[in-house]
Design a protein around this motif. Structure first.
Motif, PDB file in Angstrom:
ATOM      1  N   MET A 285      -7.969  -3.133  -1.317  1.00 49.61           N
ATOM      2  CA  MET A 285      -7.034  -2.827  -2.399  1.00 49.61           C
ATOM      3  C   MET A 285      -6.484  -1.410  -2.251  1.00 49.61           C
ATOM      4  O   MET A 285      -5.270  -1.168  -2.394  1.00 49.61           O
ATOM      5  CB  MET A 285      -7.727  -2.981  -3.745  1.00 49.61           C
ATOM      6  N   LEU A 286      -7.368  -0.473  -1.923  1.00 50.43           N
ATOM      7  CA  LEU A 286      -6.935   0.915  -1.753  1.00 50.43           C
ATOM      8  C   LEU A 286      -6.061   1.078  -0.507  1.00 50.43           C
ATOM      9  O   LEU A 286      -5.124   1.886  -0.506  1.00 50.43           O
ATOM     10  CB  LEU A 286      -8.146   1.832  -1.683  1.00 50.43           C
TER      11      LEU A 286
ATOM     12  N   ASP B 248       4.536  -2.774  -7.938  1.00 49.61           N
ATOM     13  CA  ASP B 248       3.439  -3.674  -8.293  1.00 49.61           C
ATOM     14  C   ASP B 248       2.169  -3.326  -7.530  1.00 49.61           C
ATOM     15  O   ASP B 248       1.061  -3.343  -8.089  1.00 49.61           O
ATOM     16  CB  ASP B 248       3.829  -5.128  -7.991  1.00 49.61           C
ATOM     17  N   GLU B 249       2.311  -3.015  -6.246  1.00 51.72           N
ATOM     18  CA  GLU B 249       1.136  -2.667  -5.440  1.00 51.72           C
ATOM     19  C   GLU B 249       0.495  -1.388  -5.958  1.00 51.72           C
ATOM     20  O   GLU B 249      -0.742  -1.271  -6.011  1.00 51.72           O
ATOM     21  CB  GLU B 249       1.535  -2.502  -3.980  1.00 51.72           C
ATOM     22  N   ILE B 250       1.320  -0.427  -6.360  1.00 52.61           N
ATOM     23  CA  ILE B 250       0.799   0.829  -6.907  1.00 52.61           C
ATOM     24  C   ILE B 250       0.085   0.569  -8.231  1.00 52.61           C
ATOM     25  O   ILE B 250      -0.998   1.114  -8.492  1.00 52.61           O
ATOM     26  CB  ILE B 250       1.949   1.849  -7.086  1.00 52.61           C
TER      27      ILE B 250
ATOM     28  N   ALA C 124       1.762   1.122   0.040  1.00 53.30           N
ATOM     29  CA  ALA C 124       2.836   1.153  -0.948  1.00 53.30           C
ATOM     30  C   ALA C 124       3.224   2.581  -1.319  1.00 53.30           C
ATOM     31  O   ALA C 124       4.405   2.895  -1.508  1.00 53.30           O
ATOM     32  CB  ALA C 124       2.425   0.374  -2.192  1.00 53.30           C
ATOM     33  N   LEU C 125       2.239   3.463  -1.420  1.00 53.54           N
ATOM     34  CA  LEU C 125       2.529   4.859  -1.745  1.00 53.54           C
ATOM     35  C   LEU C 125       3.339   5.526  -0.639  1.00 53.54           C
ATOM     36  O   LEU C 125       4.281   6.279  -0.911  1.00 53.54           O
ATOM     37  CB  LEU C 125       1.227   5.617  -1.988  1.00 53.54           C
TER      38      LEU C 125
ATOM     39  N   GLY D 160      -3.230  -1.537  -7.497  1.00 53.22           N
ATOM     40  CA  GLY D 160      -4.196  -0.784  -6.704  1.00 53.22           C
ATOM     41  C   GLY D 160      -4.701   0.484  -7.341  1.00 53.22           C
ATOM     42  O   GLY D 160      -5.588   1.149  -6.802  1.00 53.22           O
ATOM     43  N   ASN D 161      -4.168   0.848  -8.518  1.00 50.76           N
ATOM     44  CA  ASN D 161      -4.588   2.087  -9.168  1.00 50.76           C
ATOM     45  C   ASN D 161      -4.993   1.901 -10.626  1.00 50.76           C
ATOM     46  O   ASN D 161      -5.181   2.877 -11.344  1.00 50.76           O
ATOM     47  CB  ASN D 161      -3.475   3.136  -9.074  1.00 50.76           C
TER      48      ASN D 161
ATOM     49  N   ASP E 128      -4.027  -1.276   0.706  1.00 48.20           N
ATOM     50  CA  ASP E 128      -2.731  -1.857   0.360  1.00 48.20           C
ATOM     51  C   ASP E 128      -1.911  -0.917  -0.518  1.00 48.20           C
ATOM     52  O   ASP E 128      -0.701  -0.764  -0.324  1.00 48.20           O
ATOM     53  CB  ASP E 128      -2.927  -3.193  -0.365  1.00 48.20           C
ATOM     54  N   THR E 129      -2.579  -0.269  -1.471  1.00 50.59           N
ATOM     55  CA  THR E 129      -1.836   0.650  -2.329  1.00 50.59           C
ATOM     56  C   THR E 129      -1.436   1.909  -1.564  1.00 50.59           C
ATOM     57  O   THR E 129      -0.400   2.511  -1.838  1.00 50.59           O
ATOM     58  CB  THR E 129      -2.635   1.007  -3.595  1.00 50.59           C
TER      59      THR E 129
ATOM     60  N   ARG F 252       3.309  -9.752  -5.691  1.00 52.02           N
ATOM     61  CA  ARG F 252       4.091  -8.519  -5.640  1.00 52.02           C
ATOM     62  C   ARG F 252       5.587  -8.817  -5.683  1.00 52.02           C
ATOM     63  O   ARG F 252       6.077  -9.726  -5.036  1.00 52.02           O
ATOM     64  CB  ARG F 252       3.759  -7.739  -4.375  1.00 52.02           C
TER      65      ARG F 252
END
Length: 388
Positions: free
Chosen positions: A356-357, A270-272, A363-364, A275-276, A359-360, A81
């Motif tokens: 993963m969800l 990057d995380e978004i 980030a959101l 993770g999406n 972590d995102t 990231r």
């Protein structure tokens, strides 16, 4: 697979969380007990939403979930990231998005509902009401009414499609790359008596199976962010619309506050992205230009997260009102997913998908609080009539 000692630690963690969060756990616990009974019942796709121990992997074979998760991560140029994550091979995007939604759809329905999007927070309204208002705005903007048809670009399991069709009484055809989502959307449409107005179709929105000029309006809610370029999907929407029709998109974009030279900002982006299942993360200006580049007239461009006084509506509160609370809830839910995988009722690999969800989600929240990212920049385009 965790050891029995590790499982005991998870249960202990869940117990500690329960002591401090009695109301939340009273609700979650009831669901969990009910879901436990489902271990002795045959799984069925005909369920309102997956129970805690019914989390599956969509159209991905259960035995291959772990491999699919590993392949998913391999599609990105970097997992570090802050270094600028993108999907290296653009031709692989459709397959990756299909894979992504096979892995996460049950988790989305389990933890979120059938409308896979954010919305502005309205005073005195709960989140389902806010989501419905956010969806209903589109019906008005595209002028959908009885006798007219609309295209939902990236319909998911059809939550918005059903709201828009029910409020307007117009017909909506939704397209999604993922067959499991088509099946879930069709089930919900039938369950709610809306099959006569709502039709989900499997297909690639970069090459849609519809005739030219066949729809009276179109919309995309937090979906076209999955396209390799917006021009590719916007041009297809343009082709399918009748002259004079309106296309509304709620786009996931960076805001004017985002600095691509700031490594902390890039790390959030990057995380978004990772993770999406996104090929990249664009700016609002890219969305505006993409529509104009394919022939649309831009009627309106507005970040719906920004109020008239310049303050932000806390759309990220749909995840949590604070990072601390989000992390506590995530830890408890992660324990449930871990136990489900340990017992073999969730496929191996779902722990990674859930993490993963989580972590995102972090980030959101950070991107929202800092005003770096919005999931609801609205662009309204029109395909001008031939007389113009």
């Amino acid at each position: 697979m965790p050891s029995l000692g590790g499982l005991s630690d998870l249960v202990a963690d869940a117990g500690a969380y329960a002591e401090d969060n009695k109301t939340t756990v009273a609700i979650v616990g009831g669901v969990t007990v009910f879901a436990g009974i489902s271990l002795y019942m045959k799984r069925s796709s005909k369920r309102t939403k997956p129970g805690t121990f019914e989390i599956g992997s969509g159209s991905v074979d259960r035995s291959k979930v772990q491999d699919e998760v590993n392949d998913y991560y391999d599609e990105f140029n970097t997992l570090e990231r802050g270094k600028g994550a993108v999907i290296d091979r653009k031709e692989k995007v459709a397959n990756l998005v299909d894979k992504f939604y096979s892995l996460v759809t049950d988790l989305y329905e389990w933890g979120w509902g059938t409308s896979f999007h954010f919305s502005p927070l309205l005073p005195g309204k709960d989140w389902p009401a806010c989501e419905s208002a956010h969806e209903g705005r589109i019906a008005a903007l595209i002028g959908l009414e009885p006798g007219k048809t609309a295209l939902d670009v990236g319909c998911g399991v059809g939550g918005p499609m059903r709201t828009i069709a029910a409020t307007s009484q117009g017909k909506v055809t939704g397209i999604t790359i993922n067959q499991y989502q088509v099946d879930r959307a069709a089930y919900h449409n039938s369950r709610l008596g809306l099959s006569h107005l709502c039709s989900p179709v499997r297909g690639d929105f970069l090459n849609m199976p519809f005739e030219d000029e066949s729809f009276d309006g179109a919309y995309a809610i937090e979906a076209t962010c999955h396209a390799p370029t917006l021009e590719q999907v916007y041009s297809e929407v343009y082709r399918c619309l009748k002259p004079g029709s309106v296309f509304v998109a709620y786009e996931w974009v960076t805001t004017p506050n985002y600095d691509e030279k700031n490594e902390a900002h890039v790390a959030i982006a990057d995380e978004i992205i990772i993770g999406n299942g996104l090929p990249n993360l664009r700016s609002w200006k890219v969305a505006e230009d993409a529509g104009k580049n394919v022939g649309f007239k831009l009627l309106k461009s507005r970040d719906l997260a920004v109020k008239a006084d310049g303050s932000l509506t806390p759309w990220w509160h749909r995840l949590s009102t604070s990072l601390k609370i989000f992390k506590l809830k995530a830890k408890f839910n992660h324990s449930l997913v871990t136990i489900a995988e340990y017992l073999g009722v969730a496929p191996k690999g779902m722990i990674q998908v859930h993490q993963m969800l989580v972590d995102t989600g972090i980030a959101l929240i950070e991107g929202g609080e800092q005003g770096l990212f919005t999931p609801m920049h609205m662009v309204v385009f029109q395909k001008e009539s031939e007389s113009n």
